[in-house]
Design a protein around this motif. Sequence first.
Motif, PDB file in Angstrom:
ATOM      1  N   LEU A  27       0.849  -1.199   0.000  1.00 51.49           N
ATOM      2  CA  LEU A  27       0.000   0.000   0.000  1.00 51.49           C
ATOM      3  C   LEU A  27       0.880   1.244   0.000  1.00 51.49           C
ATOM      4  O   LEU A  27       1.762   1.387   0.849  1.00 51.49           O
ATOM      5  CB  LEU A  27      -0.908  -0.025   1.235  1.00 51.49           C
ATOM      6  CG  LEU A  27      -1.850   1.145   1.477  1.00 51.49           C
ATOM      7  CD1 LEU A  27      -2.809   1.331   0.310  1.00 51.49           C
ATOM      8  CD2 LEU A  27      -2.631   0.911   2.776  1.00 51.49           C
ATOM      9  N   MET A  29       1.526   5.291   0.361  1.00 51.85           N
ATOM     10  CA  MET A  29       1.044   6.511   0.999  1.00 51.85           C
ATOM     11  C   MET A  29       1.683   7.734   0.346  1.00 51.85           C
ATOM     12  O   MET A  29       2.844   7.687  -0.063  1.00 51.85           O
ATOM     13  CB  MET A  29       1.373   6.506   2.492  1.00 51.85           C
ATOM     14  CG  MET A  29       0.628   5.465   3.310  1.00 51.85           C
ATOM     15  SD  MET A  29      -1.134   5.854   3.496  1.00 51.85           S
ATOM     16  CE  MET A  29      -1.844   4.630   2.369  1.00 51.85           C
ATOM     17  N   SER A  38      -2.593   9.831   6.106  1.00 53.55           N
ATOM     18  CA  SER A  38      -2.119   8.444   6.168  1.00 53.55           C
ATOM     19  C   SER A  38      -2.085   7.891   7.588  1.00 53.55           C
ATOM     20  O   SER A  38      -1.829   6.701   7.778  1.00 53.55           O
ATOM     21  CB  SER A  38      -0.705   8.354   5.571  1.00 53.55           C
ATOM     22  OG  SER A  38       0.230   9.033   6.407  1.00 53.55           O
ATOM     23  N   THR A  41      -3.816   4.660   8.441  1.00 56.68           N
ATOM     24  CA  THR A  41      -3.136   3.471   7.904  1.00 56.68           C
ATOM     25  C   THR A  41      -2.038   3.015   8.851  1.00 56.68           C
ATOM     26  O   THR A  41      -1.883   1.807   9.111  1.00 56.68           O
ATOM     27  CB  THR A  41      -2.540   3.784   6.518  1.00 56.68           C
ATOM     28  OG1 THR A  41      -3.598   4.146   5.625  1.00 56.68           O
ATOM     29  CG2 THR A  41      -1.807   2.578   5.959  1.00 56.68           C
ATOM     30  N   TYR A  42      -1.277   3.956   9.387  1.00 60.55           N
ATOM     31  CA  TYR A  42      -0.208   3.596  10.315  1.00 60.55           C
ATOM     32  C   TYR A  42      -0.756   3.127  11.663  1.00 60.55           C
ATOM     33  O   TYR A  42      -0.148   2.274  12.316  1.00 60.55           O
ATOM     34  CB  TYR A  42       0.763   4.767  10.484  1.00 60.55           C
ATOM     35  CG  TYR A  42       1.665   4.916   9.285  1.00 60.55           C
ATOM     36  CD1 TYR A  42       2.776   4.102   9.136  1.00 60.55           C
ATOM     37  CD2 TYR A  42       1.367   5.825   8.274  1.00 60.55           C
ATOM     38  CE1 TYR A  42       3.591   4.204   8.019  1.00 60.55           C
ATOM     39  CE2 TYR A  42       2.173   5.931   7.155  1.00 60.55           C
ATOM     40  CZ  TYR A  42       3.286   5.117   7.036  1.00 60.55           C
ATOM     41  OH  TYR A  42       4.079   5.208   5.921  1.00 60.55           O
ATOM     42  N   LYS A  45      -1.528  -0.423  11.159  1.00 62.08           N
ATOM     43  CA  LYS A  45      -0.296  -1.220  11.166  1.00 62.08           C
ATOM     44  C   LYS A  45       0.239  -1.401  12.593  1.00 62.08           C
ATOM     45  O   LYS A  45       0.506  -2.521  13.038  1.00 62.08           O
ATOM     46  CB  LYS A  45       0.753  -0.537  10.294  1.00 62.08           C
ATOM     47  CG  LYS A  45       2.103  -1.233  10.264  1.00 62.08           C
ATOM     48  CD  LYS A  45       3.098  -0.441   9.423  1.00 62.08           C
ATOM     49  CE  LYS A  45       4.478  -1.079   9.452  1.00 62.08           C
ATOM     50  NZ  LYS A  45       5.467  -0.280   8.688  1.00 62.08           N
ATOM     51  N   VAL A  59       3.548  -0.994   3.947  1.00 57.11           N
ATOM     52  CA  VAL A  59       3.254   0.406   3.638  1.00 57.11           C
ATOM     53  C   VAL A  59       4.518   1.073   3.114  1.00 57.11           C
ATOM     54  O   VAL A  59       5.572   1.017   3.740  1.00 57.11           O
ATOM     55  CB  VAL A  59       2.740   1.153   4.885  1.00 57.11           C
ATOM     56  CG1 VAL A  59       2.371   2.588   4.523  1.00 57.11           C
ATOM     57  CG2 VAL A  59       1.541   0.432   5.491  1.00 57.11           C
ATOM     58  N   MET A 213      -8.540   5.716  -2.170  1.00 55.80           N
ATOM     59  CA  MET A 213      -7.668   4.549  -2.206  1.00 55.80           C
ATOM     60  C   MET A 213      -8.048   3.765  -3.453  1.00 55.80           C
ATOM     61  O   MET A 213      -9.217   3.417  -3.641  1.00 55.80           O
ATOM     62  CB  MET A 213      -7.825   3.704  -0.941  1.00 55.80           C
ATOM     63  CG  MET A 213      -6.726   2.672  -0.760  1.00 55.80           C
ATOM     64  SD  MET A 213      -6.695   1.967   0.923  1.00 55.80           S
ATOM     65  CE  MET A 213      -5.937   3.340   1.826  1.00 55.80           C
ATOM     66  N   LEU A 234      -8.864  -0.703   8.308  1.00 54.43           N
ATOM     67  CA  LEU A 234      -8.922   0.764   8.302  1.00 54.43           C
ATOM     68  C   LEU A 234     -10.155   1.267   9.057  1.00 54.43           C
ATOM     69  O   LEU A 234     -10.096   2.304   9.735  1.00 54.43           O
ATOM     70  CB  LEU A 234      -8.923   1.289   6.867  1.00 54.43           C
ATOM     71  CG  LEU A 234      -7.643   1.056   6.056  1.00 54.43           C
ATOM     72  CD1 LEU A 234      -7.822   1.550   4.630  1.00 54.43           C
ATOM     73  CD2 LEU A 234      -6.445   1.730   6.720  1.00 54.43           C
ATOM     74  N   TRP A 277     -11.125  11.625   8.345  1.00 55.33           N
ATOM     75  CA  TRP A 277     -11.289  10.175   8.183  1.00 55.33           C
ATOM     76  C   TRP A 277     -12.763   9.821   8.312  1.00 55.33           C
ATOM     77  O   TRP A 277     -13.388  10.089   9.348  1.00 55.33           O
ATOM     78  CB  TRP A 277     -10.460   9.436   9.231  1.00 55.33           C
ATOM     79  CG  TRP A 277      -9.018   9.779   9.144  1.00 55.33           C
ATOM     80  CD1 TRP A 277      -8.137   9.404   8.169  1.00 55.33           C
ATOM     81  CD2 TRP A 277      -8.264  10.597  10.055  1.00 55.33           C
ATOM     82  NE1 TRP A 277      -6.886   9.926   8.413  1.00 55.33           N
ATOM     83  CE2 TRP A 277      -6.925  10.666   9.569  1.00 55.33           C
ATOM     84  CE3 TRP A 277      -8.583  11.271  11.240  1.00 55.33           C
ATOM     85  CZ2 TRP A 277      -5.938  11.383  10.215  1.00 55.33           C
ATOM     86  CZ3 TRP A 277      -7.589  11.987  11.888  1.00 55.33           C
ATOM     87  CH2 TRP A 277      -6.286  12.046  11.378  1.00 55.33           C
TER      88      TRP A 277
END
Length: 329
Positions: A27, A29, A38, A41-42, A45, A59, A213, A234, A277
């Motif tokens: 993926l 970013m 982003s 997303t982190y 993770k 990522v 995305m 997500l 978001w």
Amino acid sequence: MRSMSRALCGAAMAFASAPAFAEKLTLAMPGVPPVFGSVVTYVAKEEGFFKKHGVDVEVRNFDSGAAAAQAVVAGSIDASLSPTPVIVRMISNAGVDLVSFYGMPNPDWLLGSVDPSLSKCQDVKGQGVGVDSIGGARAVALEQLIRPCGLKVDQVKLVPLSTNVGAAMLAGQLKLGVLHLDDVPVLEEQLGKKLTVVQSFKDVNQRSHYLVMVALRDKLKEKRDSYVRLVAALIDATKFTLDSKNLDRVAQIATVTGRTPKTAKETLPLFVRIELWPAGNDGLGKDNLEAVVATEKELGGIKPGKTPVAYEKLVDRTVWKDAKALAGK
């Protein structure tokens, strides 16, 4: 005994819903360091939401969301978080078969100045303006930020700097730049004065769209289960991010953007307030996306003679729907 049976049944169901092995997705970013969009997303993770949903996500950061999308088209990346106007242009002009399956509708762009004498839209004419890349998200945003005073992007000097626009303004290399919300407190603290906001996106475009995305349509079909699990992670990460109890932890994770924990903590509520978001939806509303297509046609981003991408071709909303059923489990 009955409670043990229920526990075993629940474990069996969880095992049945997980894949036999975690398929890997790469993926991309936008930005080096990555933009604040982003962060979710982190969070997915670092907080283990990807692992929880049985998908192995690598990522990677790219200089811009446009470059990230080009890597998707080239086949070296499975998905990217990229500027919506850029994706609209790529599909409409080049016919690339990208499809959006998750989005962030609310841009936070602003045109900032460290020189109080450059405080009006018309003052920007002929000036150097920091952007991410030629044709990148900041450059595309600039077109709309200067449109109210009749300026076009070829009447200013674009200076491509990836996500280092603020740093260049601090160093005195530039007086003007297209910035994110989180750039402002950093600049003001180090400048020791208020930043002049020439124009903000919310003032010039009430209906737009920030990031989508995207994946190649064939690859999305081929690895659909993994993409669904990616989005489920997500969704869970967004819920975690928006919970004020997790502010300190999210601020720490957000240091990946190059911000200090203090600055990230101060900025996060601003992004929550503008609903950066999406919560409870896929962020792919038809009105917003069609507004981007119309704007790109008007600005010339979609070339004459090219057919603007239709909403139905631009999005696949079934991925988020299936991911929502997995999220929270």
